[in-house]
Design an enzyme around this catalytic site. Structure first.
Site, PDB file in Angstrom:
ATOM      1  N   LYS A  41      24.728   7.003  39.512  1.00  0.00           N
ATOM      2  CA  LYS A  41      24.693   8.431  39.567  1.00  0.00           C
ATOM      3  C   LYS A  41      23.692   9.188  40.370  1.00  0.00           C
ATOM      4  O   LYS A  41      22.512   8.819  40.121  1.00  0.00           O
ATOM      5  CB  LYS A  41      24.800   9.211  38.190  1.00  0.00           C
ATOM      6  CG  LYS A  41      26.019   9.097  37.472  1.00  0.00           C
ATOM      7  CD  LYS A  41      26.187   9.730  36.203  1.00  0.00           C
ATOM      8  CE  LYS A  41      27.540   9.204  35.434  1.00  0.00           C
ATOM      9  NZ  LYS A  41      27.607   9.993  34.139  1.00  0.00           N
ATOM     10  N   ARG A  90      34.501  11.470  23.802  1.00  0.00           N
ATOM     11  CA  ARG A  90      35.529  12.407  24.008  1.00  0.00           C
ATOM     12  C   ARG A  90      36.985  11.830  24.149  1.00  0.00           C
ATOM     13  O   ARG A  90      38.039  12.421  23.720  1.00  0.00           O
ATOM     14  CB  ARG A  90      35.282  13.100  25.656  1.00  0.00           C
ATOM     15  CG  ARG A  90      34.067  14.064  25.288  1.00  0.00           C
ATOM     16  CD  ARG A  90      33.659  14.287  27.019  1.00  0.00           C
ATOM     17  NE  ARG A  90      33.412  13.237  27.881  1.00  0.00           N
ATOM     18  CZ  ARG A  90      33.233  13.235  28.937  1.00  0.00           C
ATOM     19  NH1 ARG A  90      32.962  14.514  29.766  1.00  0.00           N
ATOM     20  NH2 ARG A  90      32.847  12.058  29.443  1.00  0.00           N
ATOM     21  N   SER A 128      29.777  17.077  32.571  1.00  0.00           N
ATOM     22  CA  SER A 128      28.565  17.526  33.565  1.00  0.00           C
ATOM     23  C   SER A 128      28.962  17.413  34.998  1.00  0.00           C
ATOM     24  O   SER A 128      28.610  18.451  35.687  1.00  0.00           O
ATOM     25  CB  SER A 128      27.438  16.538  33.388  1.00  0.00           C
ATOM     26  OG  SER A 128      26.792  16.715  32.014  1.00  0.00           O
TER      27      SER A 128
HETATM   28  N1  COA Z   1      30.567  16.433  25.400  1.00  0.00           N
HETATM   29  C1  COA Z   1      30.726  16.683  26.482  1.00  0.00           C
HETATM   30  N2  COA Z   1      30.717  15.842  27.433  1.00  0.00           N
HETATM   31  C2  COA Z   1      30.097  14.529  27.180  1.00  0.00           C
HETATM   32  C3  COA Z   1      29.606  14.399  25.826  1.00  0.00           C
HETATM   33  C4  COA Z   1      29.836  15.373  24.704  1.00  0.00           C
HETATM   34  N3  COA Z   1      29.757  15.369  23.531  1.00  0.00           N
HETATM   35  N4  COA Z   1      28.931  13.233  25.828  1.00  0.00           N
HETATM   36  C5  COA Z   1      28.876  12.701  26.894  1.00  0.00           C
HETATM   37  N5  COA Z   1      29.668  13.554  27.982  1.00  0.00           N
HETATM   38  C6  COA Z   1      29.795  13.481  29.333  1.00  0.00           C
HETATM   39  C7  COA Z   1      28.700  13.841  30.406  1.00  0.00           C
HETATM   40  O1  COA Z   1      28.585  15.160  30.634  1.00  0.00           O
HETATM   41  C8  COA Z   1      28.865  12.898  31.424  1.00  0.00           C
HETATM   42  O2  COA Z   1      29.914  13.516  32.302  1.00  0.00           O
HETATM   43  P1  COA Z   1      29.840  13.239  33.870  1.00  0.00           P
HETATM   44  O3  COA Z   1      30.012  11.790  33.976  1.00  0.00           O
HETATM   45  O4  COA Z   1      30.903  14.117  34.433  1.00  0.00           O
HETATM   46  O5  COA Z   1      28.476  13.272  34.419  1.00  0.00           O
HETATM   47  C9  COA Z   1      29.593  11.713  30.896  1.00  0.00           C
HETATM   48  O6  COA Z   1      30.049  12.146  29.470  1.00  0.00           O
HETATM   49  C10 COA Z   1      28.560  10.548  30.738  1.00  0.00           C
HETATM   50  O7  COA Z   1      27.499  10.805  30.146  1.00  0.00           O
HETATM   51  P2  COA Z   1      25.949  10.592  30.572  1.00  0.00           P
HETATM   52  O8  COA Z   1      25.102  11.438  30.032  1.00  0.00           O
HETATM   53  O9  COA Z   1      26.011  10.168  31.992  1.00  0.00           O
HETATM   54  O10 COA Z   1      25.926   9.073  29.398  1.00  0.00           O
HETATM   55  P3  COA Z   1      26.293   7.649  29.872  1.00  0.00           P
HETATM   56  O11 COA Z   1      27.140   7.176  28.553  1.00  0.00           O
HETATM   57  O12 COA Z   1      27.291   7.477  31.149  1.00  0.00           O
HETATM   58  O13 COA Z   1      25.087   6.970  29.884  1.00  0.00           O
HETATM   59  C11 COA Z   1      22.678   6.747  30.598  1.00  0.00           C
HETATM   60  C12 COA Z   1      24.126   7.353  30.985  1.00  0.00           C
HETATM   61  C13 COA Z   1      21.663   7.329  31.311  1.00  0.00           C
HETATM   62  C14 COA Z   1      22.449   6.808  29.100  1.00  0.00           C
HETATM   63  C15 COA Z   1      22.888   5.070  30.558  1.00  0.00           C
HETATM   64  O14 COA Z   1      23.197   4.833  32.286  1.00  0.00           O
HETATM   65  C16 COA Z   1      21.568   4.315  30.175  1.00  0.00           C
HETATM   66  O15 COA Z   1      21.297   3.807  29.233  1.00  0.00           O
HETATM   67  N6  COA Z   1      20.578   4.146  31.462  1.00  0.00           N
HETATM   68  C17 COA Z   1      19.218   3.491  31.121  1.00  0.00           C
HETATM   69  C18 COA Z   1      19.367   2.306  32.007  1.00  0.00           C
HETATM   70  C19 COA Z   1      19.899   1.180  31.041  1.00  0.00           C
HETATM   71  O16 COA Z   1      19.478   0.750  30.021  1.00  0.00           O
HETATM   72  N7  COA Z   1      21.028   0.725  31.447  1.00  0.00           N
HETATM   73  C20 COA Z   1      21.864  -0.279  30.872  1.00  0.00           C
HETATM   74  C21 COA Z   1      22.951   0.332  30.115  1.00  0.00           C
HETATM   75  S1  COA Z   1      23.726  -0.957  29.192  1.00  0.00           S
END
Ligand code: COA
Length: 158
Positions: A41, A90, A128
């Site tokens: 992202k 979600r 988001s």
């Molecule tokens: N209500 C509304 N929206 C929600 C929500 C909720 N309760 N929970 C999550 N979302 C949405 C977010 O807005 C986001 O929307 P978008 O994709 O439109 O931007 C989407 O869900 C994903 O959320 P995000 O915060 O990006 O979390 P993710 O589950 O994709 O995980 C990290 C992202 C940063 C936590 C993950 O990439 C990470 O752990 N990074 C660190 C590096 C690492 O360890 N990588 C290996 C992972 S196995």
């Protein structure tokens, strides 16, 4: 002390995330919100801006701490000596993606447990990326984000 880590990109934090954090704060003594990096992202707000936004939303809540982390989440867990993670779900689509991450994290560090909280049905349509699109086209994001985020965007357009 019962602690849990709530990781995410929070780009920006939405009412859906706020709901999850508030529900966690009824169960845990400390919620460590971590603005983590997702390699697929490209961010809209900088990590520092996202940190400031979330801190502002929870400025009156002593249970919530917010940090930035640029590496693997498992390393953050080890640094904080906290091995409980929470993710919001979600939909089935989220589940399919989240289960892979939960199992990858557990493979990387078997001490880690991931808990899932289902999103408030009223907020499950919020994402988001949708908020970012509304911002970039000059629309009103007030139904989707905390009031302080909305104010930040209004100020930056003034
Ligand atoms: N209500 C509304 N929206 C929600 C929500 C909720 N309760 N929970 C999550 N979302 C949405 C977010 O807005 C986001 O929307 P978008 O994709 O439109 O931007 C989407 O869900 C994903 O959320 P995000 O915060 O990006 O979390 P993710 O589950 O994709 O995980 C990290 C992202 C940063 C936590 C993950 O990439 C990470 O752990 N990074 C660190 C590096 C690492 O360890 N990588 C290996 C992972 S196995």
């Amino acid at each position: 002390m019962n602690r849990i880590i709530y990781p995410g990109s929070f780009d920006p934090i939405t009412n859906g995330h706020v709901d999850i954090i508030k529900r966690l704060s009824k169960i845990f003594d400390e919620i460590i919100v971590v603005v983590a990096h997702s390699s697929d992202k490209k961010s809209f707000f900088t990590a520092k801006e996202r940190l400031a936004q979330i801190r502002d939303v929870f400025k009156n809540d002593k249970k919530i701490t917010v940090e930035i982390w640029d590496g693997l989440l498992v390393d953050f867990c080890e640094k904080k000596k906290c091995f409980l993670l929470c993710k919001g779900l979600r939909s089935v689509k989220d589940f399919e993606y989240e289960i892979d991450m939960a199992q990858t994290n557990k493979k990387l560090n078997p001490k880690i447990e991931t808990f899932f909280l289902s999103t408030d049905p009223e907020l499950r349509f919020i994402s988001s990326s949708l908020v970012r699109e509304v911002i970039s086209m000059g629309g009103d994001i007030s139904p989707f984000v905390p009031r302080s985020i909305n104010a930040i965007k209004k100020n930056s357009k003034d």
